[in-house]
Design an enzyme around this catalytic site. Structure first.
Site, PDB file in Angstrom:
ATOM      1  N   SER A 143      -4.271   5.891 -12.768  1.00 31.91           N
ATOM      2  CA  SER A 143      -4.272   4.643 -13.540  1.00 31.91           C
ATOM      3  C   SER A 143      -5.611   4.549 -14.253  1.00 31.91           C
ATOM      4  O   SER A 143      -6.604   5.149 -13.805  1.00 31.91           O
ATOM      5  CB  SER A 143      -4.106   3.460 -12.587  1.00 31.91           C
ATOM      6  OG  SER A 143      -4.467   2.250 -13.216  1.00 31.91           O
ATOM      7  N   TYR A 156      -6.750  -1.903  -5.622  1.00 30.32           N
ATOM      8  CA  TYR A 156      -6.051  -0.980  -6.526  1.00 30.32           C
ATOM      9  C   TYR A 156      -7.050  -0.051  -7.226  1.00 30.32           C
ATOM     10  O   TYR A 156      -6.872   1.174  -7.245  1.00 30.32           O
ATOM     11  CB  TYR A 156      -5.255  -1.802  -7.540  1.00 30.32           C
ATOM     12  CG  TYR A 156      -4.294  -0.986  -8.379  1.00 30.32           C
ATOM     13  CD1 TYR A 156      -3.088  -0.525  -7.841  1.00 30.32           C
ATOM     14  CD2 TYR A 156      -4.580  -0.684  -9.707  1.00 30.32           C
ATOM     15  CE1 TYR A 156      -2.200   0.211  -8.605  1.00 30.32           C
ATOM     16  CE2 TYR A 156      -3.691   0.049 -10.481  1.00 30.32           C
ATOM     17  CZ  TYR A 156      -2.500   0.497  -9.931  1.00 30.32           C
ATOM     18  OH  TYR A 156      -1.623   1.230 -10.697  1.00 30.32           O
TER      19      TYR A 156
HETATM   20  P1  NAP Z   1       7.109  -0.273  -9.081  1.00 31.04           P
HETATM   21  O1  NAP Z   1       8.191  -0.454 -10.062  1.00 31.04           O
HETATM   22  O2  NAP Z   1       6.592  -1.430  -8.321  1.00 31.04           O
HETATM   23  O3  NAP Z   1       7.569   0.884  -8.059  1.00 31.04           O
HETATM   24  C1  NAP Z   1       6.755   1.264  -6.997  1.00 31.04           C
HETATM   25  C2  NAP Z   1       7.479   2.301  -6.176  1.00 31.04           C
HETATM   26  O4  NAP Z   1       6.635   2.660  -5.060  1.00 31.04           O
HETATM   27  C3  NAP Z   1       8.795   1.792  -5.621  1.00 31.04           C
HETATM   28  O5  NAP Z   1       9.769   2.802  -5.695  1.00 31.04           O
HETATM   29  C4  NAP Z   1       8.449   1.491  -4.167  1.00 31.04           C
HETATM   30  O6  NAP Z   1       9.602   1.688  -3.356  1.00 31.04           O
HETATM   31  C5  NAP Z   1       7.416   2.581  -3.894  1.00 31.04           C
HETATM   32  N1  NAP Z   1       6.592   2.299  -2.726  1.00 31.04           N
HETATM   33  C6  NAP Z   1       5.748   1.261  -2.520  1.00 31.04           C
HETATM   34  N2  NAP Z   1       5.214   1.339  -1.294  1.00 31.04           N
HETATM   35  C7  NAP Z   1       5.735   2.445  -0.711  1.00 31.04           C
HETATM   36  C8  NAP Z   1       5.593   3.051   0.555  1.00 31.04           C
HETATM   37  N3  NAP Z   1       4.794   2.526   1.511  1.00 31.04           N
HETATM   38  N4  NAP Z   1       6.285   4.200   0.812  1.00 31.04           N
HETATM   39  C9  NAP Z   1       7.118   4.723  -0.116  1.00 31.04           C
HETATM   40  N5  NAP Z   1       7.292   4.196  -1.328  1.00 31.04           N
HETATM   41  C10 NAP Z   1       6.626   3.053  -1.612  1.00 31.04           C
HETATM   42  O7  NAP Z   1       5.818   0.349  -9.768  1.00 31.04           O
HETATM   43  P2  NAP Z   1       5.630   1.458 -10.912  1.00 31.04           P
HETATM   44  O8  NAP Z   1       5.032   0.779 -12.061  1.00 31.04           O
HETATM   45  O9  NAP Z   1       6.842   2.268 -11.089  1.00 31.04           O
HETATM   46  O10 NAP Z   1       4.474   2.302 -10.216  1.00 31.04           O
HETATM   47  C11 NAP Z   1       4.584   3.673  -9.886  1.00 31.04           C
HETATM   48  C12 NAP Z   1       3.189   4.289  -9.874  1.00 31.04           C
HETATM   49  O11 NAP Z   1       2.614   4.183 -11.179  1.00 31.04           O
HETATM   50  C13 NAP Z   1       2.214   3.602  -8.916  1.00 31.04           C
HETATM   51  O12 NAP Z   1       1.412   4.573  -8.287  1.00 31.04           O
HETATM   52  C14 NAP Z   1       1.368   2.754  -9.848  1.00 31.04           C
HETATM   53  O13 NAP Z   1       0.103   2.495  -9.315  1.00 31.04           O
HETATM   54  C15 NAP Z   1       1.313   3.643 -11.074  1.00 31.04           C
HETATM   55  N6  NAP Z   1       0.974   2.951 -12.316  1.00 31.04           N
HETATM   56  C16 NAP Z   1       1.777   1.981 -12.822  1.00 31.04           C
HETATM   57  C17 NAP Z   1       1.396   1.350 -14.007  1.00 31.04           C
HETATM   58  C18 NAP Z   1       2.224   0.263 -14.630  1.00 31.04           C
HETATM   59  O14 NAP Z   1       1.765  -0.357 -15.609  1.00 31.04           O
HETATM   60  N7  NAP Z   1       3.446  -0.008 -14.161  1.00 31.04           N
HETATM   61  C19 NAP Z   1       0.212   1.716 -14.671  1.00 31.04           C
HETATM   62  C20 NAP Z   1      -0.579   2.717 -14.124  1.00 31.04           C
HETATM   63  C21 NAP Z   1      -0.193   3.339 -12.948  1.00 31.04           C
HETATM   64  P3  NAP Z   1       9.923   0.878  -2.015  1.00 31.04           P
HETATM   65  O15 NAP Z   1       9.392  -0.512  -2.204  1.00 31.04           O
HETATM   66  O16 NAP Z   1      11.401   1.002  -1.937  1.00 31.04           O
HETATM   67  O17 NAP Z   1       9.237   1.633  -0.925  1.00 31.04           O
END
Ligand code: NAP
Length: 254
Positions: A143, A156
């Site tokens: 990120s 974070y």
């Molecule tokens: P999201 O829609 O909230 O999805 C997060 C995913 O992580 C879900 O599938 C959730 O599944 C899983 N997760 C959370 N805790 C977990 C655990 N303890 N064990 C296994 N799985 C777990 O978020 P996203 O935006 O797709 O984020 C995905 C990645 O991209 C993250 O690392 C985030 O930091 C990164 N990111 C996102 C953004 C953004 O703007 N969205 C920007 C930069 C980086 P369950 O709840 O079913 O476990």
């Protein structure tokens, strides 16, 4: 992308958002995918969708903060698909967003367990198999927070900075074993995570409009690209999808 055909991958956090889209994208290139997340029903629905379009995918219930569960997901991948060629360390949380003075110590620590230790757990679990196979690819989802400070996001920012360090350290240890370790900084993406950020109202990211975010298919396509040899020069770095140069390299813009 032809080289991805027949490979086997684990995608953590594949029940929704970027992880679900990455699983679909990889499966579309002929990769057999293990979808690992806590919400097994949601991951199973994504796996079913993939199967309907002719792909190979299975969902496993896995909390990445638990090493035994991550190791079990890796074993499932090897048993069902014969190898573990790709690990996408994508699972992550941003909740609860709060300033340090008001933060809950247990919840802060839990974010470390998922965002940092979860990434370590994945790397630790796949490396022996990848080393024995003579190669593999690990993509750690990073990120902009890895190199920026933002109010309310201390858990974070600190964990994403640590993940960048893990990317660099792991690369140092395994580059000469044919294992490529690369970080992906996707920019802001329209997922549930951004809904939480918006609701917090705590820093400039929460003020962004929904239209400012890219859709999850862009990081998904970037993830697939980073799994190919074309990305070999990026090992040990965070590749940014925020720049025009990065987007052009993936083929997202002309
Ligand atoms: P999201 O829609 O909230 O999805 C997060 C995913 O992580 C879900 O599938 C959730 O599944 C899983 N997760 C959370 N805790 C977990 C655990 N303890 N064990 C296994 N799985 C777990 O978020 P996203 O935006 O797709 O984020 C995905 C990645 O991209 C993250 O690392 C985030 O930091 C990164 N990111 C996102 C953004 C953004 O703007 N969205 C920007 C930069 C980086 P369950 O709840 O079913 O476990």
């Amino acid at each position: 992308m032809q080289e991805l055909k027949g490979k086997a991958a684990i995608v953590t956090g594949a029940s929704r958002g970027i992880g679900a889209e990455a699983a679909r994208e990889l499966a579309g290139h002929g990769v057999s995918v293990v979808l690992a997340a806590r919400s097994a029903d949601q991951s199973a629905a994504v796996a079913d969708d993939i199967a309907k379009t002719g792909g190979r995918a299975i969902a496993v219930s896995c909390d990445v903060s638990r090493y035994d569960q991550v190791a079990a997901a890796v074993e499932t991948c090897r048993d069902r698909f014969g190898s573990v060629d790709i690990l996408i360390n994508n699972a992550g949380v941003i909740d609860p967003i709060s300033r340090i003075a008001e933060s809950d110590p247990d919840q802060w620590a839990h974010a470390v367990d998922i965002n940092l230790k979860g990434v370590y757990n994945g790397i630790r679990a796949v490396l022996p198999a990848m080393e024995a196979q003579g190669g593999g690819v690990i993509v750690n989802i990073s990120s902009g927070a890895a190199t920026n400070a933002l109010e309310g996001w201390s858990h974070y920012c600190a964990t994403k900075a640590a993940v960048l360090s893990l990317t660099r350290c792991t690369d140092k240890e395994v580059r000469d074993k044919g294992i490529r370790v690369i970080g992906l900084s996707p920019g802001t993406v329209a997922t549930d995570m951004q809904r939480s950020i918006k609701a917090s109202g705590i820093n400039p990211v929460s003020a962004l409009d929904w239209e400012d975010h890219i859709k999850p298919d862009w990081p998904a396509r970037a993830i697939a690209y980073l799994c190919t040899e074309a990305a070999a020069d990026l090992v040990g770095t965070d590749f940014s999808l925020k720049t025009e140069e990065g987007r052009r390299r993936i083929g997202l813009i002309d």
